[in-house]
Structure formats: C-alpha cells, structure tokens
Design an enzyme around this catalytic site. Structure first.
Site, PDB file in Angstrom:
ATOM      1  CE  LYS A  85      39.514  44.458  56.552  1.00  0.00           C
ATOM      2  NZ  LYS A  85      40.450  43.171  57.097  1.00  0.00           N
ATOM      3  CD  GLU A 349      47.290  45.384  59.013  1.00  0.00           C
ATOM      4  OE1 GLU A 349      46.720  45.264  57.884  1.00  0.00           O
ATOM      5  OE2 GLU A 349      47.673  46.548  59.452  1.00  0.00           O
TER       6      GLU A 349
END
Ligand code: FAD
Length: 505
Positions: A85, A349
């Site tokens: 990621k 987040e």
C-alpha cells in the site's frame, strides 16, 4: 491448567501478564511482550465469541513493529495474503469527480527551510504547476499501479517509496500467534464469565472461565474488543463519545473476487452518508461501507456496498456497530486497554492497528513492577490521549472539509463545531500554509497538507521565502521532479508482478 501465583516471591517483579483477547490487539501485545521479557504471559481467547474480523489496511509504521519482532517480510506477505500500500485514494470527498491521494512519503523537494507545498502554491498561482499529487512519487506510482522497493527482486530497486500493507487480519493474528507460542506464550481457549475486581485498589485480581478455571495475574492487558471486559470495570475508564465529530456508527464488510489489476493503494469513496473502502489483497478484495444510521438505513447501505464491488461477494455482508470515541483512561491500576477495548476511531486513515502498536510500544517502555507507580500511569494516559486526539482531528478534517454540497449528511458535517486544536491547524494553514506538529502526533505536515489541499483548503498566501526562487528556477524544479518520477515509475513492475516475484523469491 494455570497455577496460582507464587506468594513467596518478594521481588516486586511481575509474576504473570494476562492478555484477554486474541484479535489483532491481543496477539500483537503477546508477540511484542514475549520478544522482550521472560515474564510468563498467558493469553485467553474464545473461538465461540470470535474477533471483530475486519482491519486490513495499515500505515508504514507497522514495518517497524514487524522488524522489531524479527519477522521476515516475504514470509509475512506470503502468509497473510498480503499486498503493498502506497497511500489512500479519496474519491468524491471534495464533491463528485474529486480525487486525491494521501500518499506515504514526501511530496516534491522543499528548500531545506520551507516545505515544498509553499513552492507549489506559488507555482500554482502562476499557472506553472500540475496537481499537488503529481510531485509525490508514491502518488504517481500508485496511480500507475506500480510498486518497487530497494532489494525487492525486481527492476527499479533504487526507489525509496515508503509502503504499508493490506492483509487478512485473521491471518496476521494467526501468524503472530505462532510466533508468540514459539516464544512461550500460553494460550487458553475459554470464555471469561467473571472478573474479580479489587474496588479499593482499582485493580484486577483474577478472571474466571466458563469451565470454572480461575486465572490470576499481576498485570492484565484488556484486548477483549468492544466488550472491554476488564477496563470497563475500573474507575476513570469511561468513554468519551466523539460521535458529534465522527458521526458514522455502522459498517458492513464483505470480501469479493476481482479481475482488476492489483492496485497498490486503499480506495475510500464517499457516498451519500459516509464512505466505502476497497482493499485489494492477493486473492480477494476487502470491501466495506461505513455510514451514519441517522442518514442511511442498513438496507440502503447494503445495496450501496454490493452495487460497488468488483465481483461476486464471497459471503453475506457482516454488520458492525460502533461509537467513535476513546476511554478517558486506557490504563487504570494493573489493567491496560489495547485495541477496540480502548476506543474506536473509524478506519478512514487505517490508524487502529497503529494505535495498538503504539500502546504496546509505550507499555514496553513503561513496563511496571507489581506496585504500579501512579506517576507512570498518568504519563502513559496523557501521552495516549494526545495521540488519539490528534488522529481524531485529522479524521474530522476529512468530514468537515467536504465538498458534497446539497447532501444532508455532508452539509451537517460542514457546519459542525470543531475541536479548538483542529480550528487552530486550519487557521494556520489557511493563512499562509503553516503547520505546527503537536505532541509528537502521528501525521506530519506532508500528510496534513495533502488532505488540506485535496479537500479544497487552499492557503491565502505562501511562505515569503518561496518568492526567493525565480520563475524559471521554479519551473525547472517542478519539471525535474515530474520527469524523475515519470522515469522511475515507468521502470517499475506492476504491483501484481511485484507481489508475485516478492513472495516467490
Ligand atoms: P477483536 O478482534 O474484537 O478481538 C477481541 C478478542 O477478545 C477476541 O479474541 C474474542 O474472542 C475475545 N473475547 C471477547 N470477549 C471474551 C470473553 N468473554 N472470553 C474470552 N475471550 C473474549 N484497523 C486498521 O488498522 N485498519 C483497518 O483497515 C481497519 N478497518 C476497520 C473497519 C471496521 C469497520 C472496524 C470496526 C474496525 C477496523 N479496524 C481497522 C480496527 C481493527 O479491526 C481493530 O483495531 C483490530 O482488529 C483489533 O481488534 P481487537 O483485537 O481489539 O478486538
């Protein structure tokens, strides 16, 4: 069977640490503690109760945790169905058609005195700059579907992009369980039915399982998830409800198959009353819809979720309820809450696993003796509450600075009262692009500025030192960054190719 504690031991050293719960929090705590201490550790979990079963996206700090545990990265990615990621893509948050990435790592090149975004602001006003994300390597590589790392066994090894992982959280817990058991952690399967609390000393004495077994401990780590079996019994641990700032209270999650190329980022797409996540793993995609029930029914959310996934669902959507907020005190007496038992900040987040890691790291740094010193507990609680509050502010910013005008939920978010600490940050940034990092907070100026700009908060001016550069120098700087990123990215393998080579290396 666990023996009673040795009454003759006068060393004041902890004789046993008891961890309650075997989700990500429990096994992260067990793995880390067993790495640094020989104090006996017992972990209790109940297969019948199970875990929350979500939590697939992380931030780069998890690599520090894994490295400290001596985990081999290839093995870890292989065994957790993992992928890489480079950031989070936010679609539709600033209105339909809006799209920005909060990328890990640097954006552009500052001058050493002022950060890059001041130069970019000036260049943009002069019509010289492209979108802010064009100057972040992680952003450019993510959009191109590329991935590389030094020594990654594929071309473009020299690139330096920070990365995190997407993984199957239950496989990660199983991975850490194997590691912990090898290091002597004793796992007990069983349902806790009673907790013995010493009210006067505000501490836990023992817990009792359904089969009648009683387990004593000197220190208890409550990783029992939303149930918060231990910490909720102690004074001062009451919840601070933050749902007036972070109003989503429900989620539904479902995995699916996908034919799409493996993307190296999490996607968060705004919908009429919340957002939807898309988290690609090696062999499936994790999807989930997060919403506020006052503005969207469960049925509507389910339809929203299933209409926006890549392929047929692998299961029925799983319903989860939550209230955003945190406990006033995470540590009371001889009990520390870690993970969902300590509170919940929604997954926008990917900060929950990080907060587990943070609490465990701080516990190791402040590991007590049997007579726990209140000064240590106070210091710990102060630090943790600052961490949570600063991350909370960052999450609120995404909601408050939305551009979805005319949608009831989002209109309400835009007009909410903000915590003073966030108002201060917004005012500073708006005035001249300034940022002050508070209390060792997790997100830095680079993360905040990407979200500010991505959500349409543009400073009225920039740092005066940005004017020192001539227009030609500015133009050359921007184009050299862009062409360097373009060259690096085109030499990188696709994320799918990279993962394949990485796990088979
Ligand atoms: P749980 O997984 O719920 O584990 C609780 C444990 O306690 C279980 O083992 C259970 O058996 C045990 N237990 C409970 N009661 C008893 C009892 N009576 N007796 C014995 N054992 C008991 N985090 C991220 O970092 N990234 C993400 O992308 C992310 N996405 C999320 C999405 C959603 C919708 C939600 C709700 C959370 C998300 N999180 C994410 C958070 C993440 O899921 C959690 O932080 C993480 O899984 C840790 O959970 P836990 O171990 O605290 O609790």
């Amino acid at each position: 069977m666990i023996e009673a504690l040795n009454r003759d031991d006068s060393s004041n050293r902890l004789r046993r640490i008891v961890i309650v719960g075997g989700g990500s929090a429990g096994w992260m705590a067990a793995a880390a503690l067993s790495q640094v201490t020989r104090i006996p550790i017992v972990l209790i979990e109940s297969d019948a109760i199970g875990t929350v079963g979500v939590g697939e996206a992380t931030i780069p700090q998890i690599r520090t945790f894994n490295r400290a545990l001596g985990i081999d990265e290839r093995n870890f990615v292989r065994e957790t169905n993992g992928s890489f990621k480079l950031g989070i893509r936010f679609v539709g948050w600033n209105g339909d058609g809006s799209d920005y990435i909060h990328a890990f790592g640097q954006v552009g090149r500052g001058t050493g005195v002022i950060p890059f975004h001041h130069l970019w602001l000036r260049a943009q006003a002069a019509g010289l700059a492209g979108p802010f994300g064009d100057y972040a390597l992680n952003d450019v590589a993510a959009r191109a579907g590329k991935m590389a790392m030094p020594g990654g066994g594929m071309p473009a090894q020299g690139t330096n992009m920070p990365w995190a992982y997407h993984f199957d959280a239950s496989l990660y817990a199983a991975f850490l369980r194997r590691l912990s058991e090898q290091r002597g952690v004793q796992r007990i399967e069983g349902k806790i039915v009673d907790v013995a609390v010493d009210r006067e000393r505000q501490s836990i004495g023992s817990i009792t399982l359904e089969d009648g077994q009683s387990i004593e401990g000197d220190f208890f780590v409550d990783c029992s998830g939303f149930r918060a079996l231990l910490i909720s019994q102690l004074d001062g641990s009451d919840m601070q409800d933050w749902s007036h700032w972070l109003p989503c209270d429900s989620a539904q999650a479902v995995p699916c198959q996908s034919d799409r190329p493996l993307s190296p980022f999490t996607t968060s797409t705004a919908h009429k009353a919340g957002w939807q996540w898309h988290i690609p793993l090696q062999s499936r995609v994790g999807n989930g819809v997060v919403y506020c029930r006052a503005f969207m029914s469960d049925e509507e959310a389910r339809d929203q979720l299933l209409a926006n996934i890549d392929g047929p669902p692998d299961a029925e959507p799983r319903q989860i309820r939550f209230t955003t907020g945190t406990r006033r005190k995470h540590w009371v007496g001889n009990c520390l809450a870690v993970g969902l038992s300590a509170g919940f900040l929604e997954p926008l987040e990917s900060t929950s696993i990080h907060l587990i890691q943070y609490s465990v790291a701080r516990l190791m740094a402040m590991l007590p003796r049997r007579d726990v010193d209140p000064a240590i507990v106070d210091a710990f609680n102060h630090e943790i509450s600052q961490q949570w509050a600063r991350i909370r502010d960052f999450l609120i910013l995404h909601y408050w600075a939305n551009g979805r005008v005319g949608e009831e939920f989002w209109d309400a978010c835009r007009t909410m009262d903000l915590p003073a600490s966030l108002t201060e940050k917004i005012d500073q940034f708006r005035a001249a692009g300034h940022f002050t990092r508070q209390d060792e907070e997790l997100f830095t100026q680079v993360g905040w500025s990407q979200v500010f700009l991505g959500q349409g908060i543009v400073p009225n001016s920039w740092h005066p030192l940005a004017d020192e550069m001539s227009e030609i120098e500015l133009r050359d700087l921007l184009s050299s960054i862009k062409s360097q990123h373009g060259r690096m990215t085109s030499a990188m393998p696709t994320h799918g190719e990279f993962v394949d080579a990485f796990i088979h290396h």
